[in-house]
Design a protein around this motif. Structure first.
Motif, short mmCIF file in Angstrom:
data_model
loop_
_atom_site.label_atom_id
_atom_site.label_comp_id
_atom_site.label_asym_id
_atom_site.label_seq_id
_atom_site.Cartn_x
_atom_site.Cartn_y
_atom_site.Cartn_z
N ARG A 38 -3.56 13.76 2.73
CA ARG A 38 -2.22 13.38 2.61
C ARG A 38 -2.08 12.14 3.55
NH1 ARG A 38 0.60 13.96 -2.03
NH2 ARG A 38 1.77 15.76 -2.85
N GLU A 39 -3.68 11.78 4.30
CA GLU A 39 -3.46 11.68 5.88
C GLU A 39 -3.50 10.04 5.33
OE1 GLU A 39 -6.56 9.79 8.84
OE2 GLU A 39 -6.63 11.94 8.22
N ARG A 40 -2.74 8.53 5.81
CA ARG A 40 -2.76 7.25 5.42
C ARG A 40 -3.06 6.67 6.59
NH1 ARG A 40 0.14 5.91 0.99
NH2 ARG A 40 -1.05 4.53 1.82
N PHE A 41 -2.66 5.63 6.63
CA PHE A 41 -3.20 4.33 7.88
C PHE A 41 -2.44 3.12 7.33
CE2 PHE A 41 -6.45 1.08 9.42
CZ PHE A 41 -6.42 0.75 10.38
N THR A 42 -2.51 2.70 8.38
CA THR A 42 -0.99 1.49 8.15
C THR A 42 -1.81 0.43 7.79
OG1 THR A 42 -1.63 1.21 10.77
CG2 THR A 42 0.60 2.34 9.61
N MET A 43 -3.09 0.25 7.46
CA MET A 43 -3.65 -1.19 7.27
C MET A 43 -4.49 -0.15 5.06
SD MET A 43 -5.13 -4.07 9.74
CE MET A 43 -6.20 -4.88 8.90
N ASP A 44 -4.51 0.87 5.43
CA ASP A 44 -5.64 1.26 3.70
C ASP A 44 -4.48 0.63 2.30
OD1 ASP A 44 -2.96 3.01 2.92
OD2 ASP A 44 -3.21 4.87 3.61
N GLU A 45 -5.27 0.46 1.13
CA GLU A 45 -4.72 0.07 0.48
C GLU A 45 -3.28 -0.31 0.05
OE1 GLU A 45 -6.15 -0.87 -4.45
OE2 GLU A 45 -7.14 0.40 -3.00
N GLY A 46 -2.33 1.21 -0.05
CA GLY A 46 -1.56 1.01 -0.19
C GLY A 46 -0.36 1.24 0.53
N CYS A 47 -0.71 1.69 1.65
CA CYS A 47 0.16 0.36 3.34
C CYS A 47 0.04 -1.21 2.74
CB CYS A 47 -0.03 0.98 4.56
SG CYS A 47 0.30 2.89 4.30
N SER A 48 -1.12 -1.53 2.90
CA SER A 48 -1.31 -3.08 2.30
C SER A 48 -0.59 -4.04 1.59
CB SER A 48 -2.39 -3.65 2.72
OG SER A 48 -3.28 -3.49 3.88
N LYS A 49 -0.31 -2.66 0.52
CA LYS A 49 0.64 -3.25 -0.63
C LYS A 49 1.90 -3.37 -0.08
CE LYS A 49 0.68 -1.91 -5.78
NZ LYS A 49 0.58 -1.34 -7.35
N ALA A 50 2.51 -2.18 0.30
CA ALA A 50 3.81 -2.33 0.42
C ALA A 50 3.39 -3.45 1.60
CB ALA A 50 3.96 -1.00 0.91
N VAL A 51 2.77 -3.59 2.66
CA VAL A 51 3.75 -4.29 3.44
C VAL A 51 4.17 -6.11 2.88
CG1 VAL A 51 2.23 -6.32 5.45
CG2 VAL A 51 2.51 -3.60 5.63
N ARG A 52 2.89 -6.17 1.89
CA ARG A 52 3.10 -7.88 1.38
C ARG A 52 4.17 -7.80 0.91
NH1 ARG A 52 -2.39 -10.79 -0.31
NH2 ARG A 52 -2.02 -12.85 -0.96
N GLU A 53 4.53 -6.35 -0.05
CA GLU A 53 5.64 -6.43 -1.31
C GLU A 53 6.96 -7.27 -0.94
OE1 GLU A 53 8.29 -6.68 -4.16
OE2 GLU A 53 6.15 -6.87 -4.55
N VAL A 54 6.95 -6.23 0.91
CA VAL A 54 8.20 -6.17 1.76
C VAL A 54 8.54 -7.66 1.96
CG1 VAL A 54 8.89 -5.75 3.97
CG2 VAL A 54 8.31 -4.18 2.10
N PHE A 55 6.93 -8.31 2.97
CA PHE A 55 7.18 -9.97 3.17
C PHE A 55 7.25 -11.06 1.87
CE2 PHE A 55 5.35 -14.47 4.23
CZ PHE A 55 5.35 -13.70 6.06
#
Length: 878
Positions: A146-163
């Motif tokens: 389940r390793e993640r990266f703050t600029m992977d596709e899923g995290c980037s989608k979350a960032v944009r949604e929050v902004f």
């Protein structure tokens, strides 16, 4: 069915063992957690290390604490998820890649944005996994699937949604505000990224002439170069010294610009001269004063901290301009005086450069509305800090929080999803990239150049990593997470932002507990740093002593919320602890003829004692882990293993193990194996490698392939032998007291003597006779309630509930002992006489340094004490 015992090598070799075992755990999928409605979830999200990072002692402590908690809960039957990942680390990563480009004489502007970002991704793919490999070396049992990266596709989608979501609610805005600017990193910084450093400086006192008058006002400043941007001088409305000047004009020295005198309550009339220069573009308080009085905003520093809008000073560096301005002020008669002044200076947390407050068009998060729920969730106790004192630290910050500047003048990071139409000027914030202006239909669209603060994406980590904004089974099951483990230095950077983000977007706290630890310092208490050259590489320590020894050192030296000092000697001691366990296990295995560790029905006193001690250790260790006192849990295990099991129980068992009674020997073997196997389970979260290696060699259920998924031991009333445990402790106290006294008297174990124990509790010592005679080197044992009529010629030893007597004649050759004592006495008296002669010499006392004289007096006192003891010993011999 039990697995038969295996042999262990003579010595434990962590270097070869640890790699093999980690590969076994990882390939077997033991780290992986799934949604399982039959189990309770326990979740930790890792504080994502920077992709630029290399394992340091702070990481090692942080990850060891998390690994202990997750391994413990995994063994307790929870679906235990430790979710790993890395942070894109905007500034740090961009600096690394730009440094590589400079080696070829290039800058990012030579490549252009797209080509530069390709370079950064290449660098990330090449080096970004280094820190992950190092975490594995430490033994971190993260769910790597389940390793993640703050600029992977899923995290980037979350960032944009929050902004976009916050923008639509009016909680994100773009405005011209005072921000913290780093001229070295050439970007804005949030208040949390500012470090305060006390530095020596000066107050420059300057005259500002009143227009059309011989009068002037005097101001004092620590940054004379900013006078180029002055728009006014402020005085307090109630300051009678200056009421006649309010509304009048001053002439700004060197510049000649007319500026007004304004009245504002911001000014402290009793501080200094009561006059304050107002520079709206370069001071946050002045900015607010400027807004209240509609003052002109004059920016006099560019992004490199060079002068602009400053006439002849244009192009000068800020410090170069300062020198030139001060010289000109003095030459033209405006400089009154210069006073030394130590003050707090804002510096960049990344590069330590002195920051400049400047006005700039930036993006901000409106914090006051978001802070309310984040304050309430902590005040109500739904999220708790451990230790509790950090609650106050958090609440003080949140109650005084300012709007968060989230834009950064970088290329690497989440680009702000704001789009500008070059034809009509419309700005659109969108979840999707736009190519056509929604207002005028133009295709001349450009995206905002800035990226988001790295902490913006990190703030979403507890839920973005579980699939948000999508509704996933993982998000529903594992959120809110159970505990966050982190250092006190990022409560503002990260913890606070995760809490308000969780409350805003999930309507739920991101974690139940926040376990705070301190900084790992060097042995002198200094912070480890490159400049001091005192950093200690955990990988080198692991290579030399093994990961288990490092982990145990970090935990036993740590208490929640406090800094710790790191001593390599302690790692060495804990390596010796590992060796002690290994040797004890080898002894047990060499004496093991049974292939199971089922407890026998016939238990001796020492069996009941060790089982009761073990049972209490289970309870105490479990309670300490549940209350996050990891260091206390580790220390309790250390004491039980080293003292109770290795030094006492193994010794107590040897008579049965070596005796003719096969059943008695097998009973001892089963208890030895039972306690060792389950103690290894308790120790496993702390020292995972050696516990696995030994456990695999001991008899165990073959359906359980690893200690890490075996069942955590539980306290049971069936093993509560409190009375027997107390009796055995009395017996051990007696044995220990006799052995200590014999050691003090330098008596060899081979020299036995009759021992008399006087106690009201005679039954205890009578049933301990075999232990006492063997381990206290007693030729015979008498237990009575009556003290001897005379203690002449007896050595008296007192314990908690007994008095023990040994006949001196059976222990000591009186003639030889008298000769030895007389020889030592003569030597001591000679030594004292020499020192007393020196101290009575007036020339010595006059010439010798004070510390030498004090040292000689101390030596004399020691000789006198020794002489008194020797004379007392001689008197006792008669």
């Amino acid at each position: 069915m039990n697995v038969m015992k295996k042999e262990l090598p003579k010595t434990y070799e962590p270097q070869s063992t640890e790699k093999r075992l980690y590969e076994f755990w990882e390939k077997s999928g033991f780290f992986h957690a799934e949604v399982d409605e039959n189990k309770k979830p326990f979740t930790i999200v890792i504080p994502p290390p920077n992709v630029t990072g290399q394992l340091h002692m702070g990481h090692a402590l942080d990850e060891t604490m998390q690994d202990i908690l997750i391994r413990h809960k995994r063994m307790q039957g929870y679906s235990a998820l430790w979710l790993p990942g890395t942070d894109h680390a905007g500034i740090a990563t961009q600096i690394k890649v730009e440094a590589e480009l400079r080696k070829d004489g290039k800058t990012r502007y030579d490549l252009g944005r797209e080509a530069f970002l390709e370079k950064v991704w290449d660098w990330k793919n090449l080096y970004g996994s280094r820190i992950i490999t190092q975490l594995k070396t430490l033994g971190a049992s993260c769910d790597w699937d389940r390793e993640r990266f703050t600029m992977d596709e899923g995290c980037s989608k979350a960032v944009r949604e929050v902004f976009v979501s916050l923008y639509e609610k009016g909680l994100i805005y773009r405005g011209n505000r005072i921000i913290n600017w780093c001229p070295h990193c050439t970007t804005a910084l949030s208040d949390a990224e500012v470090e305060y450093e006390e530095q020596p400086g000066f107050f420059w006192h300057i005259r500002y002439p009143v227009k059309d008058s011989d009068e002037f006002v005097e101001i004092a400043t620590t940054r004379p170069e900013t006078m180029l941007g002055d728009s006014a001088v402020a005085v307090h409305p109630d300051d009678e010294r200056y009421t006649h000047l309010v509304g009048k004009k001053l002439i700004l020295p060197l510049v000649g610009r007319e500026i007004p005198v304004v009245a504002d309550e911001y000014v402290e009339k009793d501080f200094g001269t009561g006059c304050v220069k107002i520079t709206p573009c370069h001071d946050p308080n002045d900015f607010e004063v400027g807004k209240r009085h509609n003052l002109e905003e004059i920016l006099i520093l560019d992004g490199d901290a060079k002068i602009i809008n400053g006439g002849k000073y244009n192009g000068m560096d800020r410090y170069e301009a300062r020198k030139a301005i001060v010289a000109d002020l003095e030459e033209q008669g405006f400089l009154v005086k210069i006073e030394p002044h130590t003050h707090n200076v804002n510096t960049c947390y990344r590069c330590n450069t002195t920051l400049e407050p400047i006005t700039s068009a930036q993006w901000f998060v409106k914090m006051e509305p978001l802070a309310k729920d984040a304050i309430e969730v902590v005040e109500s106790g739904k999220t708790q800090f451990v230790p509790e004192r950090f609650t106050k630290t958090y609440l003080n910050w949140m109650n005084n929080v300012r709007d968060w500047c989230i834009s950064r003048q970088l290329w690497w990071g989440h680009r702000i999803p704001a789009f500008y139409c070059d034809d009509c000027g419309e700005m659109t914030v969108s979840r999707e990239d736009i190519t056509v202006c929604p207002k005028c239909g133009s295709t001349h669209i450009r995206q905002d150049e800035d990226v988001l603060d790295t902490w913006f994406s990190s703030a979403l980590w507890p839920f973005s990593t579980l699939g948000w904004p999508d509704k996933t089974p993982e998000l529903d099951y594992f959120y809110p997470t159970s505990v966050l483990v982190t250092g006190y230095d990022i409560i503002f950077f990260w913890v606070a932002r995760m809490i308000f983000s969780g409350m805003e977007h999930m309507k739920e706290r991101p974690f139940d507990k926040v376990l705070i630890h301190g900084i790992v310092r060097d042995s002198q208490g200094r912070k480890m740093s490159k400049s001091l050259g005192n950093g200690i590489d955990p990988l080198e320590i692991i290579d030399q002593y093994g990961a288990d020894a490092l982990r145990f050192t970090l935990i036993t030296g740590n208490s929640p919320g406090n800094d710790m000092r790191f001593y390599t000697e302690r790692v060495e001691a804990n390596r010796n602890f590992a060796n002690k366990i290994w040797n004890a296990a080898r002894f047990v295995l060499m004496n093991l003829t049974v292939d199971d560790d089922t407890l026998p029905t016939e238990l001796t006193l020492e069996d009941r004692w060790i089982l009761s001690k073990f049972n209490n250790t289970v309870r105490e260790v479990t309670q300490s882990l549940e209350s996050y006192e990891l260091g206390i849990a580790a220390q309790k295990l250390y004491d039980f293993i080293w003292d109770s099991y290795c030094d006492w129980y193994i010794e107590l068992c040897k008579t049965r193990l070596n005796g003719e009674d096969k059943a008695a020997a097998e009973n001892a073997q089963r208890v030895l194996s039972y306690v060792l196997s389950r103690t290894l389970q308790l120790l496993h979260p702390f020292m995972p490698y050696i516990t696995e290696e030994i456990w695999q060699a001991l008899p165990h259920d073959e359906t359980i392939p690893s200690i890490m998924i075996s069942k955590w031991p539980e306290y049971t009333a069936e093993l509560d032998f409190a009375a027997d445990e107390a009796d055995m402790e009395h017996i051990m106290d007696a044995i220990r007291a006799v052995r200590n006294r014999r050691a003090e008297m330098n008596i060899a174990p081979s020299k036995q003597a009759a021992l008399t124990i006087v106690s009201a509790n005679t039954a205890i010592y009578e049933k301990g006779e075999a232990y006492i005679k063997r381990l206290a080197y007693a030729s015979s044992l008498t237990v009575t309630t009556e003290h001897p009529a005379s203690t002449d010629g007896l050595v008296t030893i007192v314990t908690g509930d007994a008095t023990l007597y040994l006949p001196l004649a059976e222990l000591v050759d009186f003639k030889a002992e008298r000769a030895r004592l007389e020889k030592e006495l003569k030597k001591a008296e000679g030594g004292l006489a020499g020192i007393e002669a020196k101290l009575s010499n007036e020339k010595f006392l006059a010439k010798a340094p004070e510390n030498i004289v004090a040292s000689e007096k101390e030596r004399a006192d020691k000789f006198r004490a020794l002489i008194a003891n020797l004379k007392e010993s001689l008197a006792k011999l008669g």
